[in-house]
Design an enzyme around this catalytic site. Structure first.
Site, PDB file in Angstrom:
ATOM      1  N   TYR A   1      -2.853  -1.419  10.398  1.00 26.54           N
ATOM      2  CA  TYR A   1      -2.871  -1.784   8.975  1.00 26.54           C
ATOM      3  C   TYR A   1      -1.575  -1.329   8.297  1.00 26.54           C
ATOM      4  O   TYR A   1      -0.944  -2.090   7.552  1.00 26.54           O
ATOM      5  CB  TYR A   1      -4.087  -1.143   8.294  1.00 26.54           C
ATOM      6  CG  TYR A   1      -4.064  -1.241   6.783  1.00 26.54           C
ATOM      7  CD1 TYR A   1      -4.474  -2.410   6.143  1.00 26.54           C
ATOM      8  CD2 TYR A   1      -3.630  -0.183   5.989  1.00 26.54           C
ATOM      9  CE1 TYR A   1      -4.447  -2.513   4.760  1.00 26.54           C
ATOM     10  CE2 TYR A   1      -3.596  -0.279   4.609  1.00 26.54           C
ATOM     11  CZ  TYR A   1      -4.003  -1.440   3.995  1.00 26.54           C
ATOM     12  OH  TYR A   1      -3.974  -1.544   2.621  1.00 26.54           O
TER      13      TYR A   1
ATOM     14  N   SER B   1       0.832  -1.210   0.000  1.00 22.34           N
ATOM     15  CA  SER B   1       0.000   0.000   0.000  1.00 22.34           C
ATOM     16  C   SER B   1       0.861   1.253   0.000  1.00 22.34           C
ATOM     17  O   SER B   1       1.973   1.260   0.551  1.00 22.34           O
ATOM     18  CB  SER B   1      -0.902   0.028   1.236  1.00 22.34           C
ATOM     19  OG  SER B   1      -1.552   1.277   1.328  1.00 22.34           O
TER      20      SER B   1
END
Ligand SMILES: NC(=O)c1ccc[n+]([C@@H]2O[C@H](COP(=O)([O-])OP(=O)(O)OC[C@H]3O[C@@H](n4cnc5c(N)ncnc54)[C@H](OP(=O)(O)O)[C@@H]3O)[C@@H](O)[C@H]2O)c1
Length: 255
Positions: A161, A148
């Site tokens: 996360y 990400s």
């Protein structure tokens, strides 16, 4: 003309929805036999398989909960059985580690349980999946990890996360070195905001649209196909000299 992935087999974890769905469709379009993994949403995975077949491709669905290593083992067993059935042997050419929990609470609100769960699905599962697949992964194969843009762009409200994707970047580097002698490349793709279910609650509002568009130098919101096209490059022979790399696919967010 021969397609770029003709004769290749691929596993896309979390291929039932969102970015994984886009990747599964794209790899199948290039000629790969695609295993579409799902966690709970079997109808969605079967719909992806049906779409691939309607477009002339080859695919099958396999379900496994990736919260535990037992789930990973189940996935590998099902994959071997299905590959033997559909491809004649149980060898895998392309692994796309895409399945993931796409968010987490703030640091203040994170419990041990939520922390452990996001790490289990986003880090522990890809780790043990690679370990268990090594014997059937072909030399010259490909591993693509979906990381990400949050490993480059600060987004502190989803702290746990973010840490999982940092771990995936590190995994990518070291795995590339480890598997290089076998000609296997390992790369990570780092999406920015992509229009998938995980963002639907805020992205489909006027403020959400503006926020997401303004982040990207290209002035629009990322779609699963934007990520899938990058993965298709990394899965094919054109990318044979690219390994251990973190490929930013955020549409130039926060340049
Ligand atoms: N969307 C974004 O903006 C964005 C940005 C950067 C990175 N990413 C990364 O891209 C990847 C895909 O994201 P997405 O937005 O496409 O996600 P999504 O639409 O929420 O889909 C998640 C996929 O992962 C599977 N999955 C989730 N938890 C699972 C579990 N415990 N066991 C097995 N499978 C599980 C789901 O399967 P079922 O539905 O069948 O249960 C589904 O196929 C993730 O790794 C995410 O972190 C996304």
């Amino acid at each position: 003309m021969m397609k770029k992935l003709s004769g290749k087999t691929a596993l896309v974890t979390g291929g039932s929805r969102g970015i994984g769905r886009g990747i599964a469709l794209r790899l199948a379009e290039e000629g790969a036999l695609v295993a579409v993994h799902y966690g709970t949403n079997r109808p969605a995975a079967e719909h992806v398989v049906q779409t691939i077949e309607e477009r002339g491709g080859r695919s099958f669905a396999i379900g496994a909960d990736l919260d535990t290593v037992a789930g990973v083992t189940k996935l590998v067993q099902s994959l071997k059985t299905e590959l033997a059935l559909h491809a004649g042997d149980s060898k895998l050419d392309i692994l796309v580690n895409n399945a993931g929990i796409g968010t987490s609470p703030t640091l203040e609100e994170t419990t041990e349980e939520t922390f452990d769960k996001v790490f289990a699905v986003n880090v522990k599962a890809p780790f043990f999946l690679v370990k268990q697949l090594l014997p059937i992964l072909r030399d010259e194969g490909r591993i693509v990890n979906i990381s990400s843009g949050v490993t480059r762009i600060a987004y502190p409200h989803i702290m746990a996360y973010n840490l999982t994707k940092g771990a995936i970047n590190t995994f990518t580097l070291h795995l590339a070195q480890l598997l290089g002698p076998r000609g296997i490349t390992v790369n990570a793709v780092l999406p920015g905001i992509v229009d998938t279910d995980v963002n639907s609650s805020w992205l489909h509002t006027p403020d959400g649209q503006k926020h997401a568009r303004d982040m990207s130098a290209l002035g629009r919101i990322g779609q699963p196909s934007d990520i899938a096209d990058v993965v298709a490059f990394l899965a094919a022979s054109d990318s044979r000299w690219v390994t251990g790399q973190l490929i930013d696919a955020t549409g130039g967010s926060h340049l």
